[in-house]
Design an enzyme around this catalytic site. Structure first.
Site, short mmCIF file in Angstrom:
data_model
loop_
_atom_site.label_atom_id
_atom_site.label_comp_id
_atom_site.label_asym_id
_atom_site.label_seq_id
_atom_site.Cartn_x
_atom_site.Cartn_y
_atom_site.Cartn_z
N SER A 30 -3.90 -50.87 57.54
CA SER A 30 -2.82 -52.33 57.45
C SER A 30 -2.44 -52.39 58.93
O SER A 30 -2.05 -53.46 59.46
CB SER A 30 -2.05 -52.30 56.43
OG SER A 30 -1.16 -51.06 56.69
N HIS A 39 -5.97 -54.80 51.86
CA HIS A 39 -6.21 -55.65 52.68
C HIS A 39 -7.60 -56.06 52.73
O HIS A 39 -7.85 -56.80 53.99
CB HIS A 39 -5.81 -55.00 53.91
CG HIS A 39 -4.12 -55.03 54.10
ND1 HIS A 39 -3.60 -56.09 54.52
CD2 HIS A 39 -3.39 -53.89 53.83
CE1 HIS A 39 -2.32 -55.95 54.58
NE2 HIS A 39 -2.05 -54.72 54.27
N LYS A 63 -1.83 -59.98 47.72
CA LYS A 63 -2.41 -60.37 48.98
C LYS A 63 -3.24 -61.58 48.97
O LYS A 63 -3.03 -62.53 48.52
CB LYS A 63 -2.85 -59.16 49.64
CG LYS A 63 -1.73 -57.94 50.20
CD LYS A 63 -2.10 -57.10 51.04
CE LYS A 63 -0.83 -56.21 51.35
NZ LYS A 63 -0.93 -54.76 50.74
C1 LIG Z 1 0.28 -53.81 50.06
C2 LIG Z 1 -0.44 -52.40 50.27
C3 LIG Z 1 -0.28 -51.59 48.93
C4 LIG Z 1 0.75 -52.07 48.01
O1 LIG Z 1 0.54 -53.05 47.02
P1 LIG Z 1 1.68 -53.89 46.13
O2 LIG Z 1 0.68 -54.45 45.27
O3 LIG Z 1 2.35 -54.71 47.06
O4 LIG Z 1 2.33 -52.71 45.71
C5 LIG Z 1 -0.92 -50.60 48.81
N1 LIG Z 1 -1.83 -50.02 49.60
C6 LIG Z 1 -2.06 -50.80 50.82
C7 LIG Z 1 -3.07 -50.39 51.70
C8 LIG Z 1 -1.51 -52.15 50.88
O5 LIG Z 1 -1.70 -52.67 51.93
#
Ligand SMILES: *Cc1c(COP(=O)(O)O)cnc(C)c1O
Length: 396
Positions: free
Chosen positions: A183, A211, A242
């Protein structure tokens, strides 16, 4: 009550401020989108959400959430295995399974929970976890919650992964885990090589595709599709927070036996409330829209290419990559924060990232593109970067 403890905490917080590491929440006054409102009525262009497909405020997604509330109610007041499973939860699990091309799926309140609950039921002290050093915090925490031996390989370094797998040869079980898209740099895991090494060393592969799910790969199915390893990744964890509508919720998807074991033993699943029906209904619609509107995927990638092109020609140090995440490197913590503040004055909403989210001395502004952005939005952002960058002496 311990006054000394509170004073020490206050000192630590004050130190964060002087180091430029203090995080402030900014309030927005509108739904999520390419343009958002700020207190006082200012409208700005938003380049820091994970709203890759622009579905966060899509009327069809919101309608699906409303319909799910009308049909299934607001909340379940229960965990899944007591009385928190409705047909809509099973329907979403089936839809995700079909979408990702896996065998079964289990829902969680968030991907943070999916990662927190995936290792401990599967691995014990005789087993080994081999993890990329830049994996997401939730993977690191999940690994900490389990007794398996830990091996960390240098970021995307396949020779080091091989070394660590060899060191782990005596373990009963081995799992290689990686983010699909990292990310902070926006780079993609080398999944074809990872799967080959895992096969050679009799390891299973887990990919956190938060992502990527919904917008990377020919049909938006994520990094396994993009890298041509569908069917070879044993476990995928991902989020609905996301690209797939952006509310919250997540899941673990993969081999049937693994998902069944998680239903039996995964603590964030057993001891935390079921996903709200509105989110299940809206996520179902979002997954359909990924199939129905391929133009959204094309749009977000086209936007990313347009922005990168403009920033490169302006002389910025950007991290090359194939995703909608474009890190603009400033290195210095305070400069990153100052630049983000100045860009906000110019109507461009971006956030400077500093330690501990990125390593010290690697501060940056992470720009994220969305299918909701127009060409005009992208050009306005690049122009503002150029103006502010010149002012601060970042570019000539
Ligand atoms: C955003 C993210 C998470 C967390 O996801 P949530 O559903 O918001 O808890 C976990 N791993 C990665 C790689 C992320 O980018």
């Amino acid at each position: 009550m311990d006054r000394a403890m509170l004073n020490e905490i206050a000192e630590t917080i004050a130190a964060l401020e002087t180091e430029g590491l203090f995080k402030r929440e900014r309030i927005i006054t509108t739904p999520q989108g390419a343009t958002i409102g700020l207190p006082g009525g200012k409208r700005v262009l938003n380049f820091c959400s994970n709203n890759y497909l622009g579905l966060a405020s899509d009327p069809e997604v919101a309608d699906a959430a409303k319909r799910a509330i009308d049909r299934w109610g607001y909340g379940l007041s229960s965990v899944r295995f007591i009385c928190g499973t409705q047909e809509i939860h099973k329907e979403l699990e089936r839809a995700v399974t079909r979408f990702l091309g896996t065998e079964d799926t289990i829902l969680y309140a968030a991907c943070f929970d999916a990662n927190g609950g995936v290792f401990e039921p599967l691995l014990g002290s005789d087993d080994a976890i081999v993890s990329d050093e830049l994996n997401h915090a939730s993977i690191i925490d999940g690994v900490r919650l389990c007794k398996a031996q830990r091996f960390r390989y240098a970021h995307s370094d396949m020779a080091d992964l091989e070394t660590k797998l060899t060191e782990a040869a005596a373990a009963r079980r081995r799992i290689v885990c990686t983010d699909g898209v990292f990310s902070m740099d926006g780079d993609i895991a080398r999944l074809a090589e990872i799967c080959d090494l895992a096969d050679a060393h009799k390891a299973i592969v887990m990919v956190d595709d938060c992502h990527a799910t919904g917008y990377l790969g020919a049909r938006g199915r994520g990094t396994a599709e993009l890298c041509g390893v569908e069917g070879r990744v044993d476990i995928v964890t991902t989020t609905f927070g996301k690209a797939l509508g952006g509310a919250s919720g997540g899941c673990t998807s993969g081999r049937r036996e693994i998902i069944e074991m998680l239903r039996q033993r995964s603590r964030p699943y057993l001891f935390s409330n079921t996903l709200a029906p509105a989110i299940a209904g809206a996520t179902l619609r979002a997954i359909e829209l990924v199939g129905e509107r391929p133009e959204l995927r094309e749009r977000v990638m086209r936007n990313a290419r347009r922005f990168k092109g403009a920033m490169k020609s302006a002389g910025f140090d950007i991290v090359a990559g194939e995703t909608a995440i474009v890190p603009v490197m400033l290195y210095d913590e305070r400069r990153a924060v100052e630049m983000a503040d100045r860009l906000l004055d110019e109507g461009i909403y971006v956030i400077g990232f500093a330690y501990p989210v990125v390593p010290k001395g690697r501060a940056r502004i992470r720009v994220q593109l969305s299918a909701a952005h127009t060409d005009g939005d992208i050009d306005a952002a690049a122009d503002a970067f150029r103006r502010v960058g010149r002012d601060l002496g970042v570019v000539d």
